[in-house]
Design a protein around this motif. Structure first.
Motif, PDB file in Angstrom:
ATOM      1  N   THR A 141      45.516  50.656  44.208  1.00 49.43           N
ATOM      2  CA  THR A 141      45.995  49.385  44.344  1.00 49.43           C
ATOM      3  C   THR A 141      47.294  49.562  45.092  1.00 49.43           C
ATOM      4  O   THR A 141      48.126  50.395  44.647  1.00 49.43           O
TER       5      THR A 141
ATOM      6  N   GLY B  67      49.179  47.204  43.538  1.00 42.91           N
ATOM      7  CA  GLY B  67      49.964  46.545  42.654  1.00 42.91           C
ATOM      8  C   GLY B  67      50.769  47.820  41.869  1.00 42.91           C
ATOM      9  O   GLY B  67      50.572  48.863  41.938  1.00 42.91           O
TER      10      GLY B  67
ATOM     11  N   ASN C 196      52.756  41.446  42.947  1.00 46.67           N
ATOM     12  CA  ASN C 196      51.552  41.858  42.228  1.00 46.67           C
ATOM     13  C   ASN C 196      51.691  43.076  41.098  1.00 46.67           C
ATOM     14  O   ASN C 196      50.901  43.764  40.611  1.00 46.67           O
TER      15      ASN C 196
ATOM     16  N   GLY D  98      51.937  38.919  34.440  1.00 46.53           N
ATOM     17  CA  GLY D  98      51.625  39.227  35.885  1.00 46.53           C
ATOM     18  C   GLY D  98      52.507  38.192  36.786  1.00 46.53           C
ATOM     19  O   GLY D  98      52.602  37.276  36.346  1.00 46.53           O
TER      20      GLY D  98
ATOM     21  N   ILE E 115      49.458  38.068  41.432  1.00 47.77           N
ATOM     22  CA  ILE E 115      48.245  38.560  40.768  1.00 47.77           C
ATOM     23  C   ILE E 115      47.655  37.401  39.898  1.00 47.77           C
ATOM     24  O   ILE E 115      46.375  36.997  39.877  1.00 47.77           O
TER      25      ILE E 115
ATOM     26  N   VAL F 235      43.739  36.134  39.772  1.00 45.12           N
ATOM     27  CA  VAL F 235      42.892  36.128  38.377  1.00 45.12           C
ATOM     28  C   VAL F 235      42.331  35.172  37.989  1.00 45.12           C
ATOM     29  O   VAL F 235      43.051  34.032  37.809  1.00 45.12           O
TER      30      VAL F 235
ATOM     31  N   LYS G 215      41.538  44.631  38.097  1.00 43.67           N
ATOM     32  CA  LYS G 215      41.759  43.579  38.755  1.00 43.67           C
ATOM     33  C   LYS G 215      42.713  43.700  40.044  1.00 43.67           C
ATOM     34  O   LYS G 215      42.585  43.017  41.299  1.00 43.67           O
ATOM     35  N   LEU G 216      43.766  44.456  39.930  1.00 47.29           N
ATOM     36  CA  LEU G 216      44.734  44.605  41.025  1.00 47.29           C
ATOM     37  C   LEU G 216      44.031  45.426  42.025  1.00 47.29           C
ATOM     38  O   LEU G 216      44.038  45.162  43.414  1.00 47.29           O
TER      39      LEU G 216
END
Length: 145
Positions: A27, A29, A63, A80, A84, A88, A123-124
């Protein structure tokens, strides 16, 4: 346990840093862990303050994610950045905290952090996949206060 130094062994700390490295490999992120003795304010407020102190808002896609732990008061928070948080599910960080809380309750500090890092990383990766020109913008080392 009320000392930052006793929260993780050196070997566990290395495993947490490696979990961050592996999560960030997929990622753009950025994930950080910050551990300090205690906080006089709500853990989420302190996490946000540390987030800004560590200049985590300076990531290109906003992010970054910080996992904050106050050892003595046995509190923690996940914060976060806007990039991000905009993508989410609204309960994602609470669900992640619930998983971590179960491990912290058993004294499994490293496992709590690694699981939180893994979930944030997934998630990232889904929303901010690694691209060829990505650079590791922030240190993977655990910061301590």
């Amino acid at each position: 346990m009320s000392k930052v130094e006793d929260f993780l062994t050196n070997a566990e700390e290395k495993e947490v840093v490696e979990a961050i490295r592996l999560a960030e490999k997929n990622t753009s992120g950025e994930i950080r862990v910050h551990i300090e003795k205690e906080t006089a304010i709500a853990p989420l407020e302190r996490a946000m303050a540390v987030f800004y102190e560590l200049k985590m808002t300076e990531t290109k896609d906003r992010n970054g994610v910080i996992i904050y732990v106050a050892v003595k008061s046995k509190q923690f928070a996940i914060y976060g950045d806007k990039g991000i948080n905009d993508v989410v599910e609204s309960d994602f960080w609470d669900c992640t905290k619930d998983i971590m809380k179960n491990h912290f309750a058993k004294g499994e500090n490293k496992l709590a952090l690694v699981n939180g890092i893994h979930r944030a990383g997934e998630k990232l990766k889904a929303f901010f996949p690694f691209e060829d020109d990505d650079t590791d913008e922030l240190s993977n080392e655990i910061s301590k206060g």
